[in-house]
Motif scaffolding. Structure first.
Motif, PDB file in Angstrom:
ATOM      1  N   MET A  17      26.267  82.029  59.597  1.00  0.00           N
ATOM      2  CA  MET A  17      26.527  80.593  59.537  1.00  0.00           C
ATOM      3  C   MET A  17      25.450  79.768  60.233  1.00  0.00           C
ATOM      4  O   MET A  17      25.124  78.673  59.791  1.00  0.00           O
ATOM      5  N   GLY A  18      24.910  80.289  61.333  1.00  0.00           N
ATOM      6  CA  GLY A  18      23.963  79.486  62.094  1.00  0.00           C
ATOM      7  C   GLY A  18      23.224  80.281  63.150  1.00  0.00           C
ATOM      8  O   GLY A  18      23.307  81.513  63.210  1.00  0.00           O
ATOM      9  N   ARG A  19      22.494  79.556  63.967  1.00  0.00           N
ATOM     10  CA  ARG A  19      21.694  80.137  65.040  1.00  0.00           C
ATOM     11  C   ARG A  19      22.229  79.645  66.380  1.00  0.00           C
ATOM     12  O   ARG A  19      22.635  78.481  66.505  1.00  0.00           O
ATOM     13  N   VAL A  20      22.219  80.507  67.377  1.00  0.00           N
ATOM     14  CA  VAL A  20      22.717  80.165  68.713  1.00  0.00           C
ATOM     15  C   VAL A  20      21.537  80.040  69.666  1.00  0.00           C
ATOM     16  O   VAL A  20      20.645  80.899  69.706  1.00  0.00           O
ATOM     17  N   TYR A  21      21.557  78.968  70.443  1.00  0.00           N
ATOM     18  CA  TYR A  21      20.504  78.700  71.413  1.00  0.00           C
ATOM     19  C   TYR A  21      21.101  78.579  72.812  1.00  0.00           C
ATOM     20  O   TYR A  21      22.270  78.208  72.970  1.00  0.00           O
ATOM     21  N   GLN A  22      20.282  78.853  73.829  1.00  0.00           N
ATOM     22  CA  GLN A  22      20.652  78.471  75.183  1.00  0.00           C
ATOM     23  C   GLN A  22      19.956  77.150  75.480  1.00  0.00           C
ATOM     24  O   GLN A  22      18.752  76.994  75.228  1.00  0.00           O
ATOM     25  N   ALA A  23      20.739  76.198  75.979  1.00  0.00           N
ATOM     26  CA  ALA A  23      20.196  74.868  76.229  1.00  0.00           C
ATOM     27  C   ALA A  23      20.653  74.358  77.589  1.00  0.00           C
ATOM     28  O   ALA A  23      21.638  74.855  78.164  1.00  0.00           O
ATOM     29  N   LEU A  24      19.934  73.369  78.078  1.00  0.00           N
ATOM     30  CA  LEU A  24      20.294  72.709  79.328  1.00  0.00           C
ATOM     31  C   LEU A  24      20.977  71.394  78.995  1.00  0.00           C
ATOM     32  O   LEU A  24      20.411  70.548  78.290  1.00  0.00           O
ATOM     33  N   ASP A  25      22.210  71.251  79.447  1.00  0.00           N
ATOM     34  CA  ASP A  25      22.935  69.993  79.296  1.00  0.00           C
ATOM     35  C   ASP A  25      22.406  69.054  80.371  1.00  0.00           C
ATOM     36  O   ASP A  25      22.744  69.177  81.556  1.00  0.00           O
ATOM     37  N   LEU A  26      21.544  68.114  79.984  1.00  0.00           N
ATOM     38  CA  LEU A  26      20.888  67.232  80.948  1.00  0.00           C
ATOM     39  C   LEU A  26      21.871  66.271  81.605  1.00  0.00           C
ATOM     40  O   LEU A  26      21.617  65.788  82.717  1.00  0.00           O
ATOM     41  N   GLN A  27      22.987  66.012  80.952  1.00  0.00           N
ATOM     42  CA  GLN A  27      23.969  65.097  81.520  1.00  0.00           C
ATOM     43  C   GLN A  27      24.850  65.792  82.542  1.00  0.00           C
ATOM     44  O   GLN A  27      25.112  65.258  83.625  1.00  0.00           O
ATOM     45  N   ALA A  28      25.309  67.024  82.209  1.00  0.00           N
ATOM     46  CA  ALA A  28      26.209  67.753  83.116  1.00  0.00           C
ATOM     47  C   ALA A  28      25.456  68.672  84.066  1.00  0.00           C
ATOM     48  O   ALA A  28      26.052  69.189  85.015  1.00  0.00           O
ATOM     49  N   GLY A  29      24.176  68.919  83.807  1.00  0.00           N
ATOM     50  CA  GLY A  29      23.399  69.798  84.672  1.00  0.00           C
ATOM     51  C   GLY A  29      23.857  71.237  84.623  1.00  0.00           C
ATOM     52  O   GLY A  29      23.889  71.920  85.655  1.00  0.00           O
ATOM     53  N   ARG A  30      24.187  71.719  83.439  1.00  0.00           N
ATOM     54  CA  ARG A  30      24.664  73.090  83.293  1.00  0.00           C
ATOM     55  C   ARG A  30      24.046  73.736  82.059  1.00  0.00           C
ATOM     56  O   ARG A  30      23.557  73.047  81.155  1.00  0.00           O
ATOM     57  N   SER A  31      24.089  75.062  82.022  1.00  0.00           N
ATOM     58  CA  SER A  31      23.618  75.806  80.861  1.00  0.00           C
ATOM     59  C   SER A  31      24.736  75.868  79.832  1.00  0.00           C
ATOM     60  O   SER A  31      25.896  76.125  80.171  1.00  0.00           O
ATOM     61  N   VAL A  32      24.377  75.658  78.563  1.00  0.00           N
ATOM     62  CA  VAL A  32      25.353  75.724  77.486  1.00  0.00           C
ATOM     63  C   VAL A  32      24.760  76.519  76.326  1.00  0.00           C
ATOM     64  O   VAL A  32      23.549  76.747  76.257  1.00  0.00           O
ATOM     65  N   ALA A  33      25.638  76.934  75.425  1.00  0.00           N
ATOM     66  CA  ALA A  33      25.215  77.563  74.172  1.00  0.00           C
ATOM     67  C   ALA A  33      25.410  76.558  73.048  1.00  0.00           C
ATOM     68  O   ALA A  33      26.469  75.933  72.948  1.00  0.00           O
ATOM     69  N   LEU A  34      24.381  76.394  72.228  1.00  0.00           N
ATOM     70  CA  LEU A  34      24.476  75.541  71.041  1.00  0.00           C
ATOM     71  C   LEU A  34      24.476  76.423  69.810  1.00  0.00           C
ATOM     72  O   LEU A  34      23.521  77.156  69.558  1.00  0.00           O
ATOM     73  N   LYS A  35      25.553  76.374  69.045  1.00  0.00           N
ATOM     74  CA  LYS A  35      25.631  77.088  67.776  1.00  0.00           C
ATOM     75  C   LYS A  35      25.410  76.058  66.678  1.00  0.00           C
ATOM     76  O   LYS A  35      26.249  75.188  66.452  1.00  0.00           O
ATOM     77  N   ILE A  36      24.245  76.140  66.009  1.00  0.00           N
ATOM     78  CA  ILE A  36      23.843  75.131  65.038  1.00  0.00           C
ATOM     79  C   ILE A  36      23.806  75.750  63.648  1.00  0.00           C
ATOM     80  O   ILE A  36      23.214  76.807  63.434  1.00  0.00           O
ATOM     81  N   LEU A  37      24.436  75.076  62.686  1.00  0.00           N
ATOM     82  CA  LEU A  37      24.513  75.583  61.326  1.00  0.00           C
ATOM     83  C   LEU A  37      23.126  75.683  60.689  1.00  0.00           C
ATOM     84  O   LEU A  37      22.272  74.821  60.906  1.00  0.00           O
ATOM     85  N   HIS A  38      22.934  76.728  59.878  1.00  0.00           N
ATOM     86  CA  HIS A  38      21.720  76.823  59.073  1.00  0.00           C
ATOM     87  C   HIS A  38      21.673  75.627  58.114  1.00  0.00           C
ATOM     88  O   HIS A  38      22.728  75.126  57.686  1.00  0.00           O
ATOM     89  N   PRO A  39      20.476  75.164  57.744  1.00  0.00           N
ATOM     90  CA  PRO A  39      20.371  73.970  56.879  1.00  0.00           C
ATOM     91  C   PRO A  39      21.172  74.067  55.586  1.00  0.00           C
ATOM     92  O   PRO A  39      21.855  73.103  55.195  1.00  0.00           O
ATOM     93  N   GLU A  40      21.130  75.240  54.910  1.00  0.00           N
ATOM     94  CA  GLU A  40      21.853  75.366  53.651  1.00  0.00           C
ATOM     95  C   GLU A  40      23.365  75.365  53.862  1.00  0.00           C
ATOM     96  O   GLU A  40      24.127  74.895  53.011  1.00  0.00           O
ATOM     97  N   VAL A  41      23.816  75.882  55.002  1.00  0.00           N
ATOM     98  CA  VAL A  41      25.253  75.897  55.304  1.00  0.00           C
ATOM     99  C   VAL A  41      25.731  74.484  55.615  1.00  0.00           C
ATOM    100  O   VAL A  41      26.842  74.090  55.253  1.00  0.00           O
ATOM    101  N   ALA A  42      24.876  73.707  56.284  1.00  0.00           N
ATOM    102  CA  ALA A  42      25.245  72.341  56.660  1.00  0.00           C
ATOM    103  C   ALA A  42      25.446  71.437  55.450  1.00  0.00           C
ATOM    104  O   ALA A  42      26.045  70.358  55.569  1.00  0.00           O
ATOM    105  N   LEU A  43      24.958  71.859  54.278  1.00  0.00           N
ATOM    106  CA  LEU A  43      25.139  71.075  53.058  1.00  0.00           C
ATOM    107  C   LEU A  43      26.481  71.340  52.376  1.00  0.00           C
ATOM    108  O   LEU A  43      26.869  70.597  51.470  1.00  0.00           O
TER     109      LEU A  43
END
Length: 422
Positions: free
Chosen positions: A62-88
């Motif tokens: 379905m998508g790709r998972v990233y580790q990201a920094l939540d600049l507002q909360a100051g914590r590490s989060v995982a972002l699961k983002i849909l592949h472009p074709e799935v998002a359609l």
């Protein structure tokens, strides 16, 4: 927050060294996220400037998972983002959003925490989740083949605790498999997180249905007979079957039902019985006391199956000689569980052997009776008997089928030859 200059993982402020690379960690304020030649999201800031992407964690269908920094909360989060074709695809996006809604409505220590649902700048959608450091059960099984009993019981007990509230609310996970059981290591043993509620079936009143009648949802190796047929009458007992399939794999090193194609796997699930764990997992010492537990969990009819994952966990723990219930074992230190199991198993196996002998059990390798009872054959149907038909799918073809097909083929060939001659 701190980061590793080699792998770019993110860590809490009190961390000193990266456990993966051994590098001394530096504050994120003194570092910049890397760039990726094939993924412009890495190093970018997404969702209105809130999430700074540092690295790719995993890829899925379905998508790709990233580790990201939540600049507002100051914590590490995982972002699961849909592949472009799935998002359609509107249905896929709706399922993705429902994963957010269901997970957010089920806050539990053994269900992954979902924090938000966002639209990204590249016209996709992101599920924001707590970041977990550990590994999927699938990874563990690929490496170790099986789990020791104490690790299995602790994991299964936590899975049962995580599912109880969902099942009470008539929510069926519908895609339980080793890939969706995440293990976070602690001093006392694994801390379990159940992942991916994107395939849920919500049986609560008024819930929106996203699955067309007759559609099968789930992973074939762990799918219940009612799932395999896409039946409307599907409830939490489908999850009981799936968890039982996971348990079977954890003790035998193999899935209970196997075939070369997806459809053939489903036919096997609906029309055959798995080997007893003690036979399938003989090389790993799977105890015979698990055999009746798995038989009860793999009943073809949901009404005859073990009614809850909690009861399944209790029966598995008792098969290893443990007293109490899954609520007692879920957070018991793994070393203590191991000691209790070692002390209890000789007596458990002796009782099981004595009970089998008293009941006149068939010797190993003998044909077992069918797991599910079905309607008796009609009078005169001498070539059919009860185990031939399970859930409406033949376990083996009746003897008249092959001759009939052969005759039909001969007639067809004769007809074609006649038409050509004309």
């Amino acid at each position: 927050m701190k980061t590793c200059s080699a792998c770019f993982r993110l860590f809490s402020q009190d961390s000193g060294f990266c456990p993966v690379d051994g590098q001394r960690l530096i504050p994120v304020a003194q570092a910049s996220p890397p760039r990726h030649p094939d993924d412009r999201r890495v190093g970018a800031t997404l969702c209105g400037g809130r999430y700074q992407v540092w690295r790719i964690v995993a890829d899925g269908g379905m998508g790709r998972v990233y580790q990201a920094l939540d600049l507002q909360a100051g914590r590490s989060v995982a972002l699961k983002i849909l592949h472009p074709e799935v998002a359609l695809d509107e249905v896929s996006v709706e399922r993705f959003h429902r994963e957010f809604e269901v997970s957010a409505s089920l806050p539990h220590e053994h269900i992954v925490e979902v924090l938000g649902f966002e639209k990204t700048e590249d016209d996709s959608f992101a599920l924001v989740m707590e970041y977990l450091e550990g590994e999927e059960l699938r990874t563990v099984l690929k490496r170790d083949k099986v789990l020791p009993p104490e690790r299995l019981v602790r994991m299964l007990s936590q899975v049962a605790l995580g599912l109880v509230e969902a099942h009470e609310r008539k929510v069926v996970h519908r895609d339980l498999k080793p890939d969706n059981i995440f293990l976070v290591g602690t001093h006392d043993g694994d801390r379990v997180k159940i992942l991916d509620f994107g395939s849920v079936r919500d049986n609560s009143e008024g819930a929106k249905k996203l699955t067309v009648v007759g559609t099968t949802i789930g992973s074939p190796f762990y799918m219940s007979p009612e799932q395999a047929q896409g039946l409307l009458a599907l409830d939490h007992r489908a999850d009981v079957w799936s968890v039982a399939a996971i348990v079977f794999e954890c003790v035998t090193g193999r899935v209970p039902f196997h075939a070369s194609t997806g459809p053939m796997i489903l036919v096997s699930i609906m029309g055959s019985n798995p080997l007893p764990p003690s036979e399938a997992g003989k090389a790993y010492g799977a105890p015979a006391s698990l055999d009746p537990v798995m038989e009860a969990a793999f009943m073809k009819s949901p009404e005859a199956r073990l009614p809850s994952v909690g009861l399944l966990a209790d029966r598995v723990g008792q098969a290893y000689g443990l007293a109490g219930s899954h609520r007692d074992w879920a957070h018991m230190p793994q070393k203590e569980l191991a000691a209790r199991i070692r002390a209890a198993m000789p007596a458990v196996l002796a009782r099981h052997q004595h009970g089998s002998a008293s009941a006149g059990a068939a010797p190993a390798g003998a044909e077992r009776p069918p797991i599910a009872a079905v309607a008796a054959p009609s009078p005169g149907a001498t070539d059919a008997f009860a185990e031939d038909i399970v859930m409406g799918v033949p376990q083996r073809l009746p003897r008249w089928v092959v001759p009939a097909l052969a005759s039909a083929a001969v007639l067809l060939c004769a007809l074609v030859a006649l038409l050509i001659a004309r």
